[in-house]
Design a protein around this motif. Structure first.
Motif, PDB file in Angstrom:
ATOM      1  N   LYS A  65      74.600  33.084  45.198  1.00 15.80           N
ATOM      2  CA  LYS A  65      75.367  34.288  44.878  1.00 15.80           C
ATOM      3  C   LYS A  65      76.841  33.932  44.841  1.00 15.80           C
ATOM      4  N   SER A  66      77.574  34.564  43.940  1.00 17.43           N
ATOM      5  CA  SER A  66      79.003  34.235  43.884  1.00 17.43           C
ATOM      6  C   SER A  66      79.775  34.933  44.987  1.00 17.43           C
ATOM      7  N   VAL A  67      80.930  34.363  45.252  1.00 17.21           N
ATOM      8  CA  VAL A  67      81.832  34.927  46.254  1.00 17.21           C
ATOM      9  C   VAL A  67      82.372  36.248  45.695  1.00 17.21           C
ATOM     10  N   THR A  68      82.308  37.286  46.480  1.00 17.12           N
ATOM     11  CA  THR A  68      82.788  38.592  46.003  1.00 17.12           C
ATOM     12  C   THR A  68      84.306  38.668  46.131  1.00 17.12           C
ATOM     13  N   GLN A  69      84.857  39.665  45.455  1.00 19.74           N
ATOM     14  CA  GLN A  69      86.293  39.875  45.507  1.00 19.74           C
ATOM     15  C   GLN A  69      86.752  40.123  46.944  1.00 19.74           C
ATOM     16  N   SER A  70      85.980  40.865  47.719  1.00 18.42           N
ATOM     17  CA  SER A  70      86.441  41.176  49.081  1.00 18.42           C
ATOM     18  C   SER A  70      86.312  39.957  50.004  1.00 18.42           C
ATOM     19  N   GLN A  71      85.309  39.101  49.780  1.00 21.34           N
ATOM     20  CA  GLN A  71      85.211  37.856  50.563  1.00 21.34           C
ATOM     21  C   GLN A  71      86.397  36.943  50.232  1.00 21.34           C
ATOM     22  N   ARG A  72      86.721  36.906  48.956  1.00 18.04           N
ATOM     23  CA  ARG A  72      87.849  36.098  48.491  1.00 18.04           C
ATOM     24  C   ARG A  72      89.161  36.583  49.125  1.00 18.04           C
ATOM     25  N   ARG A 129      79.076  32.117  51.905  1.00 21.67           N
ATOM     26  CA  ARG A 129      80.236  32.852  51.372  1.00 21.67           C
ATOM     27  C   ARG A 129      81.074  33.425  52.503  1.00 21.67           C
TER      28      ARG A 129
END
Ligand SMILES: [Zn+2]
Ligand SMILES: [Zn+2]
Length: 222
Positions: free
Chosen positions: A106-113, A146
């Motif tokens: 799964k890709s890194v989400t905006q909030s994790q980033r 992530r």
């Protein structure tokens, strides 16, 4: 946990870029699962140890530790006389890690980033320039999570101009995968740095230093 970063110079192969090495303490906490390193298997079923591959194509000796070991060092399989195609998962197993299938990533989400960037106040973990990217220290195909602990804010230069690797101070064997880095010297300095702090860590580092760095356990690196 990230301790700091080191640079592996790309000079051991003319065309290799410098690599930024994330030096970690307990890479398992980043999602890494270690396994016994496994040699490649050809589509024809034969196990492609380096010795077997050398029999297949003695003229080529592109081992070790370069991009070509993803395709078996460009050596033919002695059994079926074909160039074996080594997929990414075999490559990761040969390095002693359980791969995560691409379909499960799964890709890194905006909030994790954003959370990772806030940890360093939007500065690069290596040079303190403005961080524009977030990189997983343990890559997703290697199980890298992530979670913020695994996300490294990096500037444009340290993201784009470098390859990326990791090495765990508690796994000296892993340092055989990286050229020109001295595990013992690094860990001695780390032990001295923490000598007045965490006794538990100092004890662990001391006992690792006593045992010394083990021989290289990886089939395609020497
Ligand atoms: Zn074969
Ligand atoms: Zn930077």
């Amino acid at each position: 946990m990230l301790i700091n970063t080191l640079v592996e110079p790309g000079r051991h192969h003319g065309n290799r870029s410098n690599h930024l090495v994330f030096v970690l303490l307990k890479a398992e906490k980043h999602g890494l699962n270690r396994i016994e390193p496994e040699p490649y298997t050809c589509e024809c079923g034969i196990i492609l140890t380096p010795e077997v591959l050398d029999r297949g194509d003695e003229s080529k000796n592109s081992w070790p530790n370069c991009k070509s070991w993803r395709d078996g060092g460009k050596k033919k399989c002695p059994e079926c006389d074909e160039y074996p195609s080594i997929d990414r998962e075999q490559h990761i197993r040969a390095r002693g890690y359980e791969p995560t299938p691409k379909s499960q990533i799964k890709s890194v989400t905006q909030s994790q980033r954003e959370a990772a960037l806030e940890e360093t106040d939007h500065t690069c973990i290596t040079c303190n320039s403005k961080a524009e990217y977030v990189k997983r220290m343990v890559p997703p195909r290697y199980g890298g999570s992530r979670d913020v602990v695994n996300l490294a804010p990096l500037c444009n230069k340290h993201y784009k101009k470098y390859g990326h690797m990791f090495a765990d101070v508690l796994h000296p064997e892993e340092w055989h995968q990286i050229h020109h880095l001295d595990w013992e010297g690094y860990v001695e300095a780390l032990r001295d740095k923490y000598a007045n702090g965490s006794n538990r860590l100092v004890n662990i580092l001391d006992s690792l230093l006593d045992e010394g760095q083990p021989e290289n356990p990886y089939p395609y690196i020497d």
